[in-house]
Design an enzyme around this catalytic site. Structure first.
Site, PDB file in Angstrom:
ATOM      1  N   TYR A 435       0.809  -1.222   0.000  1.00 16.19           N
ATOM      2  CA  TYR A 435       0.000   0.000   0.000  1.00 16.19           C
ATOM      3  C   TYR A 435       0.846   1.278   0.000  1.00 16.19           C
ATOM      4  O   TYR A 435       2.050   1.222   0.144  1.00 16.19           O
ATOM      5  CB  TYR A 435      -1.093  -0.001   1.061  1.00 16.19           C
ATOM      6  CG  TYR A 435      -0.782  -0.140   2.523  1.00 16.19           C
ATOM      7  CD1 TYR A 435       0.482  -0.029   3.055  1.00 16.19           C
ATOM      8  CD2 TYR A 435      -1.846  -0.378   3.420  1.00 16.19           C
ATOM      9  CE1 TYR A 435       0.691  -0.140   4.417  1.00 16.19           C
ATOM     10  CE2 TYR A 435      -1.632  -0.486   4.779  1.00 16.19           C
ATOM     11  CZ  TYR A 435      -0.366  -0.366   5.276  1.00 16.19           C
ATOM     12  OH  TYR A 435      -0.161  -0.482   6.603  1.00 16.19           O
ATOM     13  N   GLU A 436       0.206   2.394  -0.246  1.00 15.98           N
ATOM     14  CA  GLU A 436       0.887   3.682  -0.470  1.00 15.98           C
ATOM     15  C   GLU A 436       1.856   3.601  -1.653  1.00 15.98           C
ATOM     16  O   GLU A 436       2.893   4.256  -1.671  1.00 15.98           O
ATOM     17  CB  GLU A 436       1.647   4.153   0.782  1.00 15.98           C
ATOM     18  CG  GLU A 436       0.858   4.161   2.063  1.00 15.98           C
ATOM     19  CD  GLU A 436      -0.408   4.978   1.985  1.00 15.98           C
ATOM     20  OE1 GLU A 436      -0.526   5.801   1.083  1.00 15.98           O
ATOM     21  OE2 GLU A 436      -1.297   4.755   2.817  1.00 15.98           O
ATOM     22  N   GLY A 437       1.493   2.826  -2.662  1.00 16.34           N
ATOM     23  CA  GLY A 437       2.379   2.628  -3.820  1.00 16.34           C
ATOM     24  C   GLY A 437       3.220   1.392  -3.583  1.00 16.34           C
ATOM     25  O   GLY A 437       4.008   1.351  -2.641  1.00 16.34           O
TER      26      GLY A 437
END
Lengths: 585, 585
Positions: A435-437
């Site tokens: 997550y978050e890229g």
């Protein structure tokens, strides 16, 4: 199993002896006003206490019980609400927040250490506060004065929570495809309609309001804009009014982080307020995202530290087999820490965790200077923030999973059983790589934008400065300095090869980015070990300095060669990656 | 998501073109009597069918529902009993069993491929049959004629199941501490009393009886003996009588494999029958354990194959972003398989899985020759079985977890959600690195006993034979052959360094064993890729041969360098591993 104990001596050492926090803070008036080393130490001591006494006790049950979606509400596990109230009242959510609006104004250098402790104690719980702090940071940076005054005090105090609403089913890593719509209303606000998935903390019962930062498109526009959308409307006097058409559709059932709510969110003509300029939402959101990226790296770091402690404790207690060459105590059976393979596993986790903490603190130091500094120092720190943030996110979260899995291996069969808790760490931390890229995207950001996109300027500046620091070290073996220096130079060479070929081989950056980031991370950790080992020589505790020397020698001897492997992969290029036709996959 | 499809073309290619199954089988009369390539192909086709239609459909629900311990019984998830009946009736449990006693007498070379399919389709289900087949193998090798006649037909037919009862709370990796007691009775049998933990398939409702192979100690003896202990007593005519004092105390709650029962077993004066000689139980148990070790490697291999298929399917379907350098189809968005980093991940899994299958089949071939061959061929095959078994167990199960985690990364956020199923693979396969002897213990067995304990004789023989085969290849780049050959030689050099220093540095083997095994595994896979690529040149399907060339080039170019990293760790020795005092951990 011993409860979590924060590595306070380690943390103080990094601030005081390795990264010159006292001098740095003294040179930044906005920080100096609020904190010196004594205050920082007192705050860390308190953070250790609440991590151990408030957060760690709810970790296991949170995993067993999980969040529940019932009657259009999301209910957190037993103990979460009480813990969150106490955590918020302690000022922890607003620790690094703007002091003009109710934050405590503490430097990020301190904030990352507090975050690490909280993540070590309870991954799932800590996300709620982290998202809130990130939303506040974004509003403070890009919101109007009216929005800041209306929302920030309640976010810093933890009365309200924040969430980041980006992903849609068809728009994950690629946000171009976002379909959520924002229609302008006469009063200057917007009517938001659409749906989002994977919203961490999208709904829960910890706070009376949740402030969503929602990406949406204006009519007729391909650009993406950012909107503040409260779950409950807030009137002009700051009181809560009616609900705002923001509802939770369902919650996801996940591998781990079961006490963290991950929601499908629906907006039905919800009232929203533009943050920043129209069609410039991604720029604003990246303020929050960069904050969260470092935070997610720290999730991995906190996991590593917790995993190390659990495995080391187990290895000292569990008796099985006899040391090769005979028991050191003449016993029939020894604790398994006598075995080379068990020590190897523990040392692997330990050296990566301690160097990881250095990465976390160094990145935070650059954030502080970039935010509160001036002139060229501020500009350089901003360049380093850009360079180090994707590395911190990806390398720390990758090492977090490695640490949890290695620690689980130390436990043997007991590590696969839920009761020992180590398997929860594996499940909880796995998402940090995604997550978050995803970490692949972090690597492409690092190599493509921060390194090649900049023609290696910032990387060269950072590497040369690091090499110069190594040359100045007084208490470290010259051969070890030469090794790390040589590898730093190879990083620049490999980066230059990629940069020189990026136009003729358009798939090159994407194909070798992960290995380039891993190579850089391993060399950087070698650098950290040498500067830590050097700084520890004068430490008042002799055990502390000899320990750093042992660990540094282990890292240079055993782990640093991994950089060569990743460099070889970078130099092997993209040809064998790209040639096989898709139909043969 | 497409259902599981066995890689049948791949499997037939390995048997027919790479490892000369037809010639091998023809040369072994006990095998030739039962099987030729046509029969083998028919059996594989059928195994593919049942894996896809019978086993894969119960995989997901098995994870959700899990086994339940209720009223002193263990109940398997819905559909397990029906599937097991059908599986047993198909003869799959007794596939490689002794044909004199009801087995089908098939070669292990075929058996490992069938096992792989079953593990790909459903990890948890497949363990029940695998433990049963392993118990039968042990009884057949070491049991009296009476025990064989009484128990083997029902084990091969799957009417009864088997279990391996070794671990006790204080005796895991170190079995010296076993406390379960066996007291001789007047009729020549024994009264068994004690308790075991972590017993896979210790109790369940799939079969009417469960045959436990229990390690216990005779009165006054430090030696360990092996006993056959049925859950339900069997009378002289083979009918089931009263229960035998074998009860399940509880079941473990695990990270994964939730449909596989893992039991605490209690024996209260249970009647048991000695297998093999008194105090020689570990030797007998190792017949079963070596069988299970290969099977557990194959669990990792089956996981890798399933993970690859899921990730490759997803990467071809999921549309996100545009290819670097522009969409190949001119579209606005491309399937993510166009991205170099996604292809890199898929190729990593793919090349390790296909080479892993070669390791599985080669090990099985040696097992067949060791069992059914004669003279020096049989003796040499036994040496190679000893050498390859710990490598297969550890390297295949390590790669299995890597594959599942990498595939999960391809799925992005969707990989963390239970619905997609990929996270179940991660949880299910994690244990394979731990049970049947942790992978650290496999590595110490490999380097300590099979390599250094043998003064490198078997390893040198195997490596030289492999180098000679490489020299004979007609269709492979000479530079690639030189690379793999050079690394094989470095393996021998590193092994010799360890052997030369094993007495003066007693912790050396334990400290570097994992890296030595990993180095060997990576070089061995390079060897497999070259012989596969060479053999594929004449394949009737042109796509098949070009695919092998692409994959082989990728492996040699990108993955083989990892061997150098592990070799560097071996040569770095044990000094930095062993010097830090325990108190500083």
């Amino acid at each position: 199993m011993n409860p979590y104990q924060a590595p306070l001596a380690e943390m103080k050492f990094l601030l005081d002896k390795v990264f010159d926090a006292p001098q740095t803070w003294a040179s930044l008036p906005a920080i100096a006003e609020h904190v010196d080393m004594d205050t920082a130490v007192a705050i860390m001591d308190e953070a250790d206490k609440i991590s151990r006494e408030l957060l760690h006790p709810i970790n296991r049950n949170g995993d067993e019980q999980g969040v529940v979606h019932q009657d259009d509400k999301v209910i957190t596990p037993d103990g979460y609400k009480e813990a969150y109230n106490q955590y918020a009242e302690g000022g922890w959510v607003g620790l690094c927040g703007d002091p003009e609006l109710g934050g405590m104004g503490m430097p990020k250098m301190l904030g990352v250490l507090v975050d690490e402790m909280a993540y070590s104690a309870c991954n799932a719980f800590t996300l709620y506060g982290s998202l809130t702090a990130g939303a506040a940071l974004c509003i403070n940076a890009h919101g109007s004065e009216a929005l800041k005054e209306k929302y920030l005090p309640q976010l810093y105090s933890g009365e309200w929570a924040g969430a980041m609403d980006m992903t849609e089913p068809q728009a994950g890593s690629d946000l171009r495809g976002i379909r959520t719509k924002a229609v302008p209303l006469d009063d200057g606000s917007y009517s938001i309609t659409g749906s989002k998935i994977f919203i961490t903390g999208g709904d829960h019962d910890l706070t009376e309001n949740i402030i969503h930062l929602v990406l949406a498109k204006l009519p007729g526009s391909k650009g993406i804009s950012l909107f503040l959308v409260p779950k409950i409307k807030v009137d002009d006097t700051g009181n809560l009014g009616e609900s705002n058409g923001v509802t939770v559709g369902s919650i996801e059932h996940k591998m781990g982080l079961k006490a963290s709510s991950t929601c499908v969110m629906n907006y039905d003509e919800a009232q929203g307020y533009l943050i920043g300029k129209p069609n410039r939402g991604l720029v604003c959101m990246f303020t929050m995202m960069n904050y969260e990226r470092l935070a997610i790296g720290i999730q991995g770091l906190g996991t590593s530290q917790a995993a190390y402690q659990m495995a080391a404790d187990y290895a000292k207690e569990r008796v099985q087999g006899i040391a090769a060459g005979g028991s050191p105590t003449g016993a029939d059976s020894d604790p398994i820490i006598v075995h080379g393979d068990v020590r190897r596993m523990l040392l692997n986790i330990r050296v990566l965790t301690e160097a990881g903490r250095a990465l976390s603190v160094l990145t935070a130091k650059q954030l502080d200077i970039a935010k509160y500094g001036e002139g060229e120092a501020k500009a350089k720190a901003s360049r380093y923030v850009g360079l180090l943030t994707p590395v911190a996110k990806a390398f720390l979260s990758d090492r977090g999973l490695d640490a949890a899995i290695t620690a689980q291996q130390v436990f043997g069969g007991h590590g696969y059983i839920r009761e020992t808790g180590i398997e929860q760490l594996v499940r909880d931390t796995r998402i940090a790589q995604i997550y978050e890229g995803t970490n692949g995207i972090q690597a492409i950001d690092f190599l493509g934008r921060k390194v090649a996109g900049d023609n290696l300027a910032a990387l060269t500046e950072f590497v040369n400065e690091s090499i110069a620091k190594l040359a100045d070290l007084q208490h470290v073996d010259a051969e070890q300095i030469a090794k790390v220096t040589g590898l730093f130079e190879k990083i620049l060479t490999a980066g230059a090869v990629v940069n020189d070929n990026k136009l003729t081989s358009p798939a090159l950056i994407n194909s070798v980015a992960v290995d380039f980031l891993d190579a850089f991370g391993h060399v950087l950790y070698g650098y950290f070990w040498l500067i830590m080992s050097d700084a520890a020589v004068s430490h008042s505790d002799e055990d502390f300095s000899s320990q750093k020397r042992y660990l540094s020698d282990f890292y240079i001897n055993k782990m640093l060669p991994k950089a060569e492997y990743h460099l070889a992969q970078v130099l092997a290029g993209d040809e064998t990656v790209m040639t096989m036709p898709e139909s043969l996959f």
